[in-house]
Write an enzyme that holds these catalytic residues in place. Structure first.
Site, PDB file in Angstrom:
ATOM      1  N   ASN A   1       2.881  21.385 -10.784  1.00 34.92           N
ATOM      2  CA  ASN A   1       2.949  21.542 -12.241  1.00 34.92           C
ATOM      3  C   ASN A   1       3.718  20.354 -12.805  1.00 34.92           C
ATOM      4  O   ASN A   1       4.937  20.270 -12.653  1.00 34.92           O
ATOM      5  CB  ASN A   1       3.665  22.875 -12.540  1.00 34.92           C
ATOM      6  CG  ASN A   1       3.978  23.048 -14.017  1.00 34.92           C
ATOM      7  OD1 ASN A   1       3.493  22.310 -14.870  1.00 34.92           O
ATOM      8  ND2 ASN A   1       4.824  24.041 -14.328  1.00 34.92           N
TER       9      ASN A   1
ATOM     10  N   LYS B   1       4.252  19.526 -15.833  1.00 34.58           N
ATOM     11  CA  LYS B   1       4.939  19.827 -17.093  1.00 34.58           C
ATOM     12  C   LYS B   1       4.709  18.712 -18.125  1.00 34.58           C
ATOM     13  O   LYS B   1       3.647  18.103 -18.147  1.00 34.58           O
ATOM     14  CB  LYS B   1       6.425  20.089 -16.838  1.00 34.58           C
ATOM     15  CG  LYS B   1       6.643  21.186 -15.780  1.00 34.58           C
ATOM     16  CD  LYS B   1       8.044  21.682 -15.695  1.00 34.58           C
ATOM     17  CE  LYS B   1       8.148  22.753 -14.607  1.00 34.58           C
ATOM     18  NZ  LYS B   1       9.468  23.335 -14.496  1.00 34.58           N
TER      19      LYS B   1
ATOM     20  N   HIS C   1       4.126  30.863 -17.869  1.00 33.43           N
ATOM     21  CA  HIS C   1       5.254  30.160 -17.244  1.00 33.43           C
ATOM     22  C   HIS C   1       6.532  30.508 -18.019  1.00 33.43           C
ATOM     23  O   HIS C   1       6.491  30.676 -19.245  1.00 33.43           O
ATOM     24  CB  HIS C   1       4.999  28.645 -17.277  1.00 33.43           C
ATOM     25  CG  HIS C   1       6.005  27.895 -16.455  1.00 33.43           C
ATOM     26  ND1 HIS C   1       7.265  27.629 -16.923  1.00 33.43           N
ATOM     27  CD2 HIS C   1       5.950  27.402 -15.194  1.00 33.43           C
ATOM     28  CE1 HIS C   1       7.944  26.985 -15.971  1.00 33.43           C
ATOM     29  NE2 HIS C   1       7.160  26.835 -14.912  1.00 33.43           N
TER      30      HIS C   1
ATOM     31  N   GLU D   1       8.877  28.822 -19.055  1.00 35.37           N
ATOM     32  CA  GLU D   1       9.187  27.905 -20.169  1.00 35.37           C
ATOM     33  C   GLU D   1       8.342  28.243 -21.400  1.00 35.37           C
ATOM     34  O   GLU D   1       8.805  28.116 -22.531  1.00 35.37           O
ATOM     35  CB  GLU D   1       8.982  26.450 -19.716  1.00 35.37           C
ATOM     36  CG  GLU D   1      10.097  26.020 -18.763  1.00 35.37           C
ATOM     37  CD  GLU D   1       9.715  24.976 -17.734  1.00 35.37           C
ATOM     38  OE1 GLU D   1       8.661  24.329 -17.867  1.00 35.37           O
ATOM     39  OE2 GLU D   1      10.478  24.822 -16.758  1.00 35.37           O
TER      40      GLU D   1
ATOM     41  N   GLU E   1       8.564  33.226  -9.863  1.00 34.41           N
ATOM     42  CA  GLU E   1       9.476  32.115 -10.134  1.00 34.41           C
ATOM     43  C   GLU E   1      10.759  32.653 -10.768  1.00 34.41           C
ATOM     44  O   GLU E   1      10.806  32.885 -11.982  1.00 34.41           O
ATOM     45  CB  GLU E   1       8.822  31.128 -11.114  1.00 34.41           C
ATOM     46  CG  GLU E   1       7.547  30.508 -10.597  1.00 34.41           C
ATOM     47  CD  GLU E   1       7.273  29.161 -11.245  1.00 34.41           C
ATOM     48  OE1 GLU E   1       7.177  28.183 -10.512  1.00 34.41           O
ATOM     49  OE2 GLU E   1       7.211  29.083 -12.482  1.00 34.41           O
TER      50      GLU E   1
ATOM     51  N   GLY F   1      14.043  24.228 -11.769  1.00 32.05           N
ATOM     52  CA  GLY F   1      14.632  22.957 -12.203  1.00 32.05           C
ATOM     53  C   GLY F   1      16.143  22.887 -12.030  1.00 32.05           C
ATOM     54  O   GLY F   1      16.798  22.008 -12.582  1.00 32.05           O
TER      55      GLY F   1
ATOM     56  N   SER G   1      12.482  25.129  -7.686  1.00 31.59           N
ATOM     57  CA  SER G   1      13.154  24.141  -6.837  1.00 31.59           C
ATOM     58  C   SER G   1      12.588  24.069  -5.416  1.00 31.59           C
ATOM     59  O   SER G   1      13.350  23.943  -4.458  1.00 31.59           O
ATOM     60  CB  SER G   1      14.665  24.385  -6.812  1.00 31.59           C
ATOM     61  OG  SER G   1      15.202  24.253  -8.113  1.00 31.59           O
TER      62      SER G   1
ATOM     63  N   GLY H   1       7.379  22.071  -9.313  1.00 31.37           N
ATOM     64  CA  GLY H   1       7.583  21.301 -10.535  1.00 31.37           C
ATOM     65  C   GLY H   1       8.059  19.906 -10.192  1.00 31.37           C
ATOM     66  O   GLY H   1       7.274  19.024  -9.827  1.00 31.37           O
ATOM     67  N   GLY H   2       9.368  19.699 -10.264  1.00 33.25           N
ATOM     68  CA  GLY H   2       9.979  18.378 -10.077  1.00 33.25           C
ATOM     69  C   GLY H   2       9.458  17.604  -8.879  1.00 33.25           C
ATOM     70  O   GLY H   2       9.130  16.412  -8.999  1.00 33.25           O
TER      71      GLY H   2
END
Ligand code: PGA
Length: 263
Positions: A13, A15, A99, A101, A171, A177, A217, A238-239
């Protein structure tokens, strides 16, 4: 396309990152490392603006494409929105729905998530529905009740035959994150609970086919121990999906974990 949880499912993802040239570059790097992967399902999810260009990069590979959100209406006076069939039109097979967010910053409620899931399924997309608790909810022992509510309301009214097309991503919000991952035991506890709830909703045959991802993470160093758990079929990253090297390492770790599990 048939999905199965007999191999790991790794979704990146991206983002709100990567303009078109950077997205094309990253997709090209990933493609160089995993052009035809048979032992893992790989999905990348760039921002809307880069979907069509990235799709071109992915032709003749096994890497699949997804979007990060959708609206539920098909067309009409909804300035700024994008419909599931428009997403499908860019070459996507997947879409993230709910999600944390989106829920936190853009007002996505369980009811809206439910509408989006139904619309995505009708357009022939596989929705990746995200659920998870806040730190406060975990500390108050409300993890399972929160997850159960999100699951029941998000999947309300969906035909049993379509359940195996919905991918679930657990999640925990406190792990997204933050560099703080749920331990494999914590994650498996919730994944096992979700599988049980699905069994209650649609029976064991269907629930055992549902793909369940962990997200929050995920890094190369924690992938193996998470995916080795019985009910964890992959990861929503993600990251660490923003660099080809770490994303590819995660895919390799996930494959190792699956081999180990199948022994
Ligand atoms: P993270 O994000 O891997 O950067 O924690 C995961 C996600 O939000 O899906």
């Amino acid at each position: 396309m048939n999905l199965s949880n007999k191999k790991p499912f790794i979704a990146g993802n991206w983002k709100l990152n990567k303009k078109i040239p950077d997205a094309v570059f990253l997709a090209t790097q990933i493609k160089k490392a995993v052009r035809k992967e048979r032992d893992a399902e790989i999905v990348i999810m760039p921002p809307f603006t880069a979907l069509s260009d990235v799709k071109k990069v992915l032709s003749h590979t096994s890497i699949l494409l997804g979007a990060q959100d959708t609206f539920w209406e098909e067309s009409g006076a909804y300035t700024g929105e994008i419909s599931p069939s428009m997403i499908k039109d860019t070459g996507c097979d997947f879409v993230i729905v709910g999600h944390s967010e989106r829920r936190r910053y853009f007002g996505d409620t369980d009811e809206k998530v439910n509408k989006k899931i139904k619309a995505a399924l009708s357009a022939g997309l596989f929705p990746i529905m995200c659920i998870g608790e806040t730190l406060e909810e975990r500390e108050n022992n409300e993890t399972m009740s929160k997850v159960k509510k999100q699951l029941r309301e998000g999947l309300k009214g969906i035909d049993k035959d379509l359940f195996s097309k919905v991918i679930l991503a657990y999640e925990p919000i406190w792990a997204i994150g933050t560099g703080r991952t749920a331990s494999p035991e914590q994650a498996e506890d919730v994944h096992g609970f979700i599988r049980e709830q699905l069994t209650k909703m649609v029976g064991k045959d269907t629930s055992s086919c549902v793909i369940m991802l962990y997200g929050g993470s995920v890094k190369p160093k924690n992938t193996f121990s998470l995916i080795k758990e019985k009910n964890i079929n992959g990861a929503l990253v993600g990251g660490a999906s923003l660099e080809a090297s770490s994303f590819v390492e995660i895919i390799n770790e996930a494959k190792k974990a699956y081999k180990e599990k199948q022994k």
